[in-house]
Every structure is written in structure tokens, then in C-alpha cells.
Design a protein around this motif. Structure first.
Motif, PDB file in Angstrom:
ATOM      1  N   MET A 156       0.858  -1.179   0.000  1.00 30.82           N
ATOM      2  CA  MET A 156       0.000   0.000   0.000  1.00 30.82           C
ATOM      3  C   MET A 156       0.898   1.235   0.000  1.00 30.82           C
ATOM      4  N   SER A 157       0.655   2.126  -0.926  1.00 30.24           N
ATOM      5  CA  SER A 157       1.430   3.355  -1.026  1.00 30.24           C
ATOM      6  C   SER A 157       0.743   4.469  -0.241  1.00 30.24           C
ATOM      7  N   PHE A 158       1.472   5.065   0.703  1.00 36.68           N
ATOM      8  CA  PHE A 158       0.863   6.169   1.452  1.00 36.68           C
ATOM      9  C   PHE A 158       0.515   7.329   0.533  1.00 36.68           C
ATOM     10  N   HIS A 159       1.417   7.665  -0.380  1.00 33.90           N
ATOM     11  CA  HIS A 159       1.178   8.824  -1.237  1.00 33.90           C
ATOM     12  C   HIS A 159      -0.058   8.609  -2.125  1.00 33.90           C
ATOM     13  N   GLY A 160      -0.249   7.373  -2.602  1.00 31.40           N
ATOM     14  CA  GLY A 160      -1.466   7.074  -3.344  1.00 31.40           C
ATOM     15  C   GLY A 160      -2.688   7.141  -2.445  1.00 31.40           C
ATOM     16  N   GLY A 161      -2.556   6.618  -1.219  1.00 27.46           N
ATOM     17  CA  GLY A 161      -3.662   6.678  -0.268  1.00 27.46           C
ATOM     18  C   GLY A 161      -4.036   8.109   0.070  1.00 27.46           C
ATOM     19  N   LEU A 162      -3.028   8.985   0.189  1.00 28.38           N
ATOM     20  CA  LEU A 162      -3.301  10.394   0.480  1.00 28.38           C
ATOM     21  C   LEU A 162      -4.104  11.031  -0.645  1.00 28.38           C
ATOM     22  N   LEU A 163      -3.740  10.746  -1.876  1.00 29.76           N
ATOM     23  CA  LEU A 163      -4.504  11.293  -3.005  1.00 29.76           C
ATOM     24  C   LEU A 163      -5.940  10.789  -2.974  1.00 29.76           C
ATOM     25  N   GLY A 164      -6.123   9.502  -2.632  1.00 26.90           N
ATOM     26  CA  GLY A 164      -7.467   8.953  -2.525  1.00 26.90           C
ATOM     27  C   GLY A 164      -8.268   9.638  -1.437  1.00 26.90           C
ATOM     28  N   VAL A 165      -7.643   9.904  -0.299  1.00 25.91           N
ATOM     29  CA  VAL A 165      -8.322  10.583   0.808  1.00 25.91           C
ATOM     30  C   VAL A 165      -8.690  12.009   0.422  1.00 25.91           C
ATOM     31  N   LEU A 166      -7.775  12.731  -0.221  1.00 28.92           N
ATOM     32  CA  LEU A 166      -8.052  14.113  -0.605  1.00 28.92           C
ATOM     33  C   LEU A 166      -9.200  14.192  -1.607  1.00 28.92           C
ATOM     34  N   LEU A 167      -9.258  13.238  -2.525  1.00 24.78           N
ATOM     35  CA  LEU A 167     -10.375  13.210  -3.475  1.00 24.78           C
ATOM     36  C   LEU A 167     -11.693  12.924  -2.756  1.00 24.78           C
ATOM     37  N   ALA A 168     -11.653  12.005  -1.785  1.00 25.80           N
ATOM     38  CA  ALA A 168     -12.858  11.700  -1.007  1.00 25.80           C
ATOM     39  C   ALA A 168     -13.310  12.929  -0.214  1.00 25.80           C
ATOM     40  N   LEU A 169     -12.366  13.656   0.379  1.00 24.02           N
ATOM     41  CA  LEU A 169     -12.708  14.855   1.144  1.00 24.02           C
ATOM     42  C   LEU A 169     -13.246  15.959   0.232  1.00 24.02           C
ATOM     43  N   LEU A 170     -12.687  16.077  -0.963  1.00 26.63           N
ATOM     44  CA  LEU A 170     -13.173  17.078  -1.906  1.00 26.63           C
ATOM     45  C   LEU A 170     -14.620  16.801  -2.285  1.00 26.63           C
ATOM     46  N   TRP A 171     -14.903  15.533  -2.585  1.00 28.07           N
ATOM     47  CA  TRP A 171     -16.281  15.155  -2.924  1.00 28.07           C
ATOM     48  C   TRP A 171     -17.213  15.371  -1.739  1.00 28.07           C
ATOM     49  N   PHE A 172     -16.779  14.995  -0.542  1.00 28.08           N
ATOM     50  CA  PHE A 172     -17.620  15.106   0.643  1.00 28.08           C
ATOM     51  C   PHE A 172     -17.865  16.565   1.009  1.00 28.08           C
ATOM     52  N   SER A 173     -16.868  17.415   0.818  1.00 25.89           N
ATOM     53  CA  SER A 173     -17.037  18.829   1.143  1.00 25.89           C
ATOM     54  C   SER A 173     -18.098  19.475   0.263  1.00 25.89           C
ATOM     55  N   ARG A 174     -18.136  19.089  -0.984  1.00 21.83           N
ATOM     56  CA  ARG A 174     -19.150  19.647  -1.882  1.00 21.83           C
ATOM     57  C   ARG A 174     -20.537  19.102  -1.557  1.00 21.83           C
ATOM     58  N   LYS A 175     -20.594  17.851  -1.174  1.00 23.40           N
ATOM     59  CA  LYS A 175     -21.879  17.235  -0.852  1.00 23.40           C
ATOM     60  C   LYS A 175     -22.496  17.841   0.394  1.00 23.40           C
ATOM     61  N   HIS A 176     -21.661  18.176   1.386  1.00 22.41           N
ATOM     62  CA  HIS A 176     -22.159  18.670   2.675  1.00 22.41           C
ATOM     63  C   HIS A 176     -21.883  20.152   2.882  1.00 22.41           C
ATOM     64  N   ASN A 177     -21.571  20.870   1.797  1.00 20.20           N
ATOM     65  CA  ASN A 177     -21.413  22.313   1.856  1.00 20.20           C
ATOM     66  C   ASN A 177     -20.380  22.730   2.898  1.00 20.20           C
ATOM     67  N   LYS A 178     -19.232  22.077   2.871  1.00 25.97           N
ATOM     68  CA  LYS A 178     -18.127  22.408   3.758  1.00 25.97           C
ATOM     69  C   LYS A 178     -16.935  22.853   2.905  1.00 25.97           C
ATOM     70  N   ARG A 179     -16.112  23.713   3.474  1.00 22.89           N
ATOM     71  CA  ARG A 179     -14.884  24.063   2.789  1.00 22.89           C
ATOM     72  C   ARG A 179     -13.902  22.898   2.859  1.00 22.89           C
ATOM     73  N   PHE A 180     -13.187  22.708   1.782  1.00 23.41           N
ATOM     74  CA  PHE A 180     -12.270  21.578   1.667  1.00 23.41           C
ATOM     75  C   PHE A 180     -11.262  21.554   2.805  1.00 23.41           C
ATOM     76  N   PHE A 181     -10.640  22.693   3.097  1.00 24.15           N
ATOM     77  CA  PHE A 181      -9.609  22.725   4.122  1.00 24.15           C
ATOM     78  C   PHE A 181     -10.179  22.522   5.521  1.00 24.15           C
ATOM     79  N   GLU A 182     -11.457  22.804   5.723  1.00 23.26           N
ATOM     80  CA  GLU A 182     -12.064  22.503   7.020  1.00 23.26           C
ATOM     81  C   GLU A 182     -12.003  21.002   7.300  1.00 23.26           C
ATOM     82  N   LEU A 183     -12.315  20.213   6.298  1.00 19.84           N
ATOM     83  CA  LEU A 183     -12.289  18.762   6.463  1.00 19.84           C
ATOM     84  C   LEU A 183     -10.859  18.247   6.585  1.00 19.84           C
ATOM     85  N   VAL A 184      -9.949  18.821   5.795  1.00 18.46           N
ATOM     86  CA  VAL A 184      -8.547  18.383   5.872  1.00 18.46           C
ATOM     87  C   VAL A 184      -7.974  18.699   7.249  1.00 18.46           C
TER      88      VAL A 184
END
Length: 284
Positions: free
Chosen positions: A96-124
Motif C-alpha cells: 500500500m502506497s501512502f502517497h497514493g492513499g493520500l490522493l485517494g483521501v483528498l479526493l474523497a474529502l473534496l467530494w464530501f465537502s461539496r456534498k455537505h457544503n463544507k470548505r475543503f480545508f475545514e475537512l482536511v
């Protein structure tokens, strides 16, 4: 020198069902992050329900696992996975690559922030202090699997790992040789130290109210920790050749940088830039 304690990678076996320690470490990381996030949810957003938090943890965990596996495929051993695609599904064996996992997490947070009307950096920012729990647990899993060991060493805490050949320990060495327990170095730096600093700043010093500061510190802290540990960690076997015994991906056979350092360098730069931007934004 210490001898590897011969830990069985299978924690529990019930008939054909086997539960591996590596998988349990992922459960510990995800479960620990979810538990801590639930306890600190009011500091983040008192209007959020526990169900919303559970959804966030689920999508982040999915992004981490999918991104981590795909990152290992793309960054570290694409040829092997192309020749045998079934290997992609065998995550219990590691890889498992951490750097790949980080990109996956950031994409998930980006999608979730838009769905729940949150700023991206708030979730990060909210997630940054939780990630080191999984990082530390994952490195313990690497140690139990006796994988991703370090370079040869004569230090008293060097560990003789099974399967770690002595061909790069010197012509006079036969059999096995002691190596840096680099998995434990990473567990300490990326898990314990980075996690403690982020938790203290987030919940004792109020950095959750300073947008992007925790995110920037996490990027910088992990990038530096990983870059440093790479000096003691054995390069992946697919990068090591007779002409390149240290497994450098850039540089000469005698001096260069590894794939882990190459992937960590953008994190360090992004972390510094994010901290500068966040500090200026905070002042204004």
C-alpha cells in the motif's frame, strides 16, 4: 543485534478463514480515527450528526485503501501487476502506497465537502490529527509482516529479518545481516510524534479555527519524516540492480534519492506553501 521475533502474520485462523495482523492494523487505524473524531466532533461542527461523521469516515477509509493500492501499482511495481492483475486484490499481503492513499483521501474529502457544503480545508484540518493513528498502526503491521525493512546496520538495535539477504551487507558477510527497523522509525515519527503535535495544536491551541494550518503542518511533517527515514530504509527490490544497488530513482549509484523521497518532496513544498498562505490569511 536483535533477532526478529518470528511473529505469525496471521492473527486468527478459524478453518479456512484467516485474519491477518496487517488487516487488523487497518481496522485499528480506521477505528481509532473514528473514535477520536466522534469525541472531538463538537470542536469541529456541533451541527453534524454522528451519522454524517460515520459517512465521512467510510468514504475516507475507502479512498485510503483504493488510493493506497492503486498508488503501489502505479508508483512501485506496475510491471508485476500488469503480468498478474489478481495481485491487486491481495491487500492482506501488504503493498500500500501512502502517497497514493493520500490522493485517494483528498479526493474523497473534496467530494464530501461539496456534498455537505463544507470548505475543503475545514475537512482536511479536522482529519489531519487523525491520520497518524493509521500511519503508526500500518507501520507496526509492516514490522509484523517482516517487510519494508531498513538498510544494513551494526547498531545494537539492528534487527535480523527473515528473508533479508546479505548481498548488500559486504563481501565478508554470509547468511543474514542486521538491518534498521525502519518500520518502527516511521511508526514513531509519522505516528506518535506527528500525531501528538497535531492533536495538541488542534485541540489545545485552537488551530482548528485557523484554516489550512493543520493541513500544511501535516503535509510538511509527514514529508520530512518520510524523507528522513528513507535514508535508513531499504529500497524496494524492483528498483535495485547490480548497477544501482541502493535503488535510487534519480541520481548516481553512489548518491541519489529514492522513490519515497521523490514522492515526499512535493508534500514538503505543498506543506510550506500552505503554511505561508494560511498564516497570511490568518493575519488578514
Amino acid at each position: 543485534m536483535l533477532t526478529y521475533p518470528q511473529i505469525d502474520p496471521v492473527a486468527v485462523a478459524i478453518g479456512p478463514l484467516q485474519i491477518h495482523w496487517y488487516g487488523l492494523m487497518y481496522l485499528i487505524g480506521i477505528g481509532g480515527a473514528w473514535w477520536l473524531a466522534k469525541r472531538r466532533l463538537a470542536d469541529f461542527d456541533p451541527t453534524w450528526s454522528k451519522e454524517t461523521l460515520s459517512d465521512l469516515v467510510f468514504w475516507v477509509a475507502l479512498g485510503a485503501i483504493a488510493g493506497g493500492r492503486l498508488g503501489d501499482v502505479l508508483f512501485y511495481d506496475l510491471g508485476a501487476y500488469i503480468s498478474n492483475p489478481v495481485l491487486i486484490l491481495e491487500i492482506w499481503k501488504g503493498g500500500m502506497s501512502f502517497h497514493g492513499g493520500l490522493l485517494g483521501v483528498l479526493l474523497a474529502l473534496l467530494w464530501f465537502s461539496r456534498k455537505h457544503n463544507k470548505r475543503f480545508f475545514e475537512l482536511v484540518d479536522f482529519g489531519a490529527p487523525l491520520v497518524p493513528i493509521g500511519l503508526g498502526a500500518g507501520r507496526i503491521g509492516n514490522f509484523i509482516n517482516a517487510e519494508l525493512w531498513g538498510r544494513p546496520t551494526d547498531l545494537p538495535w539492528g534487527v535480523i529479518f527473515p528473508g533479508a539477504a546479505a548481498q548488500d551487507c559486504g563481501a565478508a558477510v554470509t547468511g543474514l545481516c542486521a538491518r534498521h527497523p525502519s518500520q518502527l522509525y516511521e511508526a514513531l515519527l509519522e505516528g506518535v510524534i506527528l500525531g501528538t503535535v497535531l492533536l495538541y495544536l488542534a485541540f489545545k491551541r485552537g488551530w482548528l479555527k485557523r484554516p489550512a494550518m493543520l493541513a500544511g503542518l501535516f503535509f510538511l511533517g509527514y514529508g520530512l519524516a518520510r524523507f528522513i527515514v528513507e535514508f535508513f530504509r531499504q529500497a524496494d527490490a524492483q528498483f535495485i540492480t547490480l548497477d544501482n544497488p541502493m535503488g535510487y530513482v534519480i541520481g548516481s549509484p553512489s548518491f541519489g534519492i529514492t522513490m519515497g523521497q521523490l514522492l515526499s518532496t512535493p508534500m514538503i513544498l505543498v506543506g510550506i506553501a500552505t503554511l505561508i498562505w494560511a498564516a497570511r490569511r490568518s493575519r488578514t
